[in-house]
Design a protein around this motif. Structure first.
Motif, PDB file in Angstrom:
ATOM      1  N   ASP A 108       0.825  -1.197   0.000  1.00 33.86           N
ATOM      2  CA  ASP A 108       0.000   0.000   0.000  1.00 33.86           C
ATOM      3  C   ASP A 108       0.860   1.248   0.000  1.00 33.86           C
ATOM      4  OD1 ASP A 108       0.746   0.212   2.822  1.00 33.86           O
ATOM      5  OD2 ASP A 108      -0.815  -1.274   3.164  1.00 33.86           O
ATOM      6  N   PHE A 109       0.217   2.365  -0.282  1.00 32.66           N
ATOM      7  CA  PHE A 109       0.884   3.665  -0.232  1.00 32.66           C
ATOM      8  C   PHE A 109      -0.144   4.741   0.072  1.00 32.66           C
ATOM      9  CE2 PHE A 109      -0.416   3.374  -4.642  1.00 32.66           C
ATOM     10  CZ  PHE A 109      -0.775   4.656  -5.001  1.00 32.66           C
TER      11      PHE A 109
ATOM     12  N   ALA B 144      -1.114  16.365  -5.518  1.00 31.18           N
ATOM     13  CA  ALA B 144      -0.998  15.132  -4.731  1.00 31.18           C
ATOM     14  C   ALA B 144       0.472  14.786  -4.510  1.00 31.18           C
ATOM     15  CB  ALA B 144      -1.704  13.981  -5.446  1.00 31.18           C
ATOM     16  N   LEU B 145       0.803  14.458  -3.265  1.00 34.39           N
ATOM     17  CA  LEU B 145       2.181  14.171  -2.881  1.00 34.39           C
ATOM     18  C   LEU B 145       2.288  12.753  -2.323  1.00 34.39           C
ATOM     19  CD1 LEU B 145       2.755  17.478  -0.888  1.00 34.39           C
ATOM     20  CD2 LEU B 145       3.527  16.998  -3.228  1.00 34.39           C
ATOM     21  N   LEU B 146       3.220  11.994  -2.830  1.00 31.54           N
ATOM     22  CA  LEU B 146       3.451  10.650  -2.316  1.00 31.54           C
ATOM     23  C   LEU B 146       4.095  10.751  -0.947  1.00 31.54           C
ATOM     24  CD1 LEU B 146       3.421   7.576  -2.833  1.00 31.54           C
ATOM     25  CD2 LEU B 146       5.682   7.839  -3.868  1.00 31.54           C
ATOM     26  N   VAL B 147       3.520  10.066   0.027  1.00 28.91           N
ATOM     27  CA  VAL B 147       4.097  10.010   1.368  1.00 28.91           C
ATOM     28  C   VAL B 147       5.068   8.845   1.356  1.00 28.91           C
ATOM     29  CG1 VAL B 147       3.629   9.672   3.823  1.00 28.91           C
ATOM     30  CG2 VAL B 147       2.005  10.943   2.399  1.00 28.91           C
ATOM     31  N   ALA B 148       6.345   9.144   1.559  1.00 35.55           N
ATOM     32  CA  ALA B 148       7.363   8.105   1.440  1.00 35.55           C
ATOM     33  C   ALA B 148       8.313   8.153   2.617  1.00 35.55           C
ATOM     34  CB  ALA B 148       8.142   8.281   0.144  1.00 35.55           C
TER      35      ALA B 148
ATOM     36  N   ILE C 264       3.818   1.220  -7.541  1.00 35.53           N
ATOM     37  CA  ILE C 264       3.530   2.395  -6.711  1.00 35.53           C
ATOM     38  C   ILE C 264       3.982   3.669  -7.406  1.00 35.53           C
ATOM     39  CG2 ILE C 264       4.104   3.569  -4.547  1.00 35.53           C
ATOM     40  CD1 ILE C 264       4.059   0.807  -3.199  1.00 35.53           C
ATOM     41  N   SER C 265       5.182   3.671  -7.963  1.00 31.48           N
ATOM     42  CA  SER C 265       5.652   4.889  -8.635  1.00 31.48           C
ATOM     43  C   SER C 265       4.822   5.192  -9.880  1.00 31.48           C
ATOM     44  CB  SER C 265       7.142   4.789  -8.974  1.00 31.48           C
ATOM     45  OG  SER C 265       7.396   3.667  -9.762  1.00 31.48           O
ATOM     46  N   GLU C 266       4.391   4.168 -10.607  1.00 31.59           N
ATOM     47  CA  GLU C 266       3.529   4.382 -11.775  1.00 31.59           C
ATOM     48  C   GLU C 266       2.192   4.987 -11.371  1.00 31.59           C
ATOM     49  OE1 GLU C 266       2.947   0.812 -14.062  1.00 31.59           O
ATOM     50  OE2 GLU C 266       5.111   0.442 -14.148  1.00 31.59           O
TER      51      GLU C 266
ATOM     52  N   SER D  85      -4.367   0.267  -1.617  1.00 29.70           N
ATOM     53  CA  SER D  85      -3.829  -1.081  -1.399  1.00 29.70           C
ATOM     54  C   SER D  85      -3.833  -1.797  -2.741  1.00 29.70           C
ATOM     55  CB  SER D  85      -4.690  -1.871  -0.410  1.00 29.70           C
ATOM     56  OG  SER D  85      -4.679  -1.258   0.857  1.00 29.70           O
ATOM     57  N   LEU D  86      -2.728  -2.494  -3.046  1.00 28.87           N
ATOM     58  CA  LEU D  86      -2.613  -3.152  -4.334  1.00 28.87           C
ATOM     59  C   LEU D  86      -1.788  -4.419  -4.238  1.00 28.87           C
ATOM     60  CD1 LEU D  86       0.143  -1.453  -6.373  1.00 28.87           C
ATOM     61  CD2 LEU D  86      -0.723  -0.340  -4.333  1.00 28.87           C
ATOM     62  N   ARG D  87      -1.953  -5.266  -5.245  1.00 33.76           N
ATOM     63  CA  ARG D  87      -1.121  -6.459  -5.356  1.00 33.76           C
ATOM     64  C   ARG D  87       0.289  -6.014  -5.716  1.00 33.76           C
ATOM     65  NH1 ARG D  87      -5.625  -7.372  -8.150  1.00 33.76           N
ATOM     66  NH2 ARG D  87      -7.134  -8.700  -7.138  1.00 33.76           N
ATOM     67  N   PRO D  88       1.311  -6.612  -5.110  1.00 36.23           N
ATOM     68  CA  PRO D  88       2.678  -6.180  -5.379  1.00 36.23           C
ATOM     69  C   PRO D  88       3.088  -6.416  -6.834  1.00 36.23           C
ATOM     70  CG  PRO D  88       2.602  -7.730  -3.530  1.00 36.23           C
ATOM     71  CD  PRO D  88       1.239  -7.679  -4.110  1.00 36.23           C
TER      72      PRO D  88
END
Length: 117
Positions: free
Chosen positions: A37-38, A107-111, A93-95, A85-88
């Motif tokens: 997830d991300f 929108a900002l990716l929380v990393a 995630i970056s896509e 939430s996604l299948r690995p």
């Protein structure tokens, strides 16, 4: 894919918004494989006019619908936070984050930042 969007008049699912995310977001798919997830922060989304919130919600949903590995998404307007939430899959995630940013540029990716050794 199941998407939950709070405080939106047209895009909601039957899920109860009072339940905490940890009780709703799946951790494994139907085959028992662990999901990844991300999160993405969308600053001040809840403060925008409802038409802009609806547009951003539809744009996010359109992007997620194009990716079959996505199994769950939650857009929480109170926190201005998108959880997916996604299948690995390598690079997924970056896509997804890049595709969402094309439609919702703020929108900002929380990393997690890890210092190089």
């Amino acid at each position: 894919m199941k998407i939950r969007i709070y405080a939106s008049t047209t895009l909601t699912s039957g899920a109860e918004p009072c339940l905490p995310l940890w009780q709703l977001a799946p951790t494994r798919d139907h085959d028992g494989i662990r999901l990844t997830d991300f999160m993405m922060l969308i600053p001040r989304l809840r403060c925008r006019p409802s038409a802009e919130i609806e547009r951003a919600s539809r744009d996010i949903q359109a992007v997620l619908a194009l990716h079959p590995e996505v199994v769950f998404a939650d857009l929480n307007l109170k926190l201005n936070l998108l959880w997916v939430s996604l299948r690995p899959r390598s690079g997924a995630i970056s896509e997804l984050a890049a595709a969402i940013r094309l439609r919702v540029p703020e929108a900002l990716l929380v990393a997690h930042y890890a210092e190089p050794h």
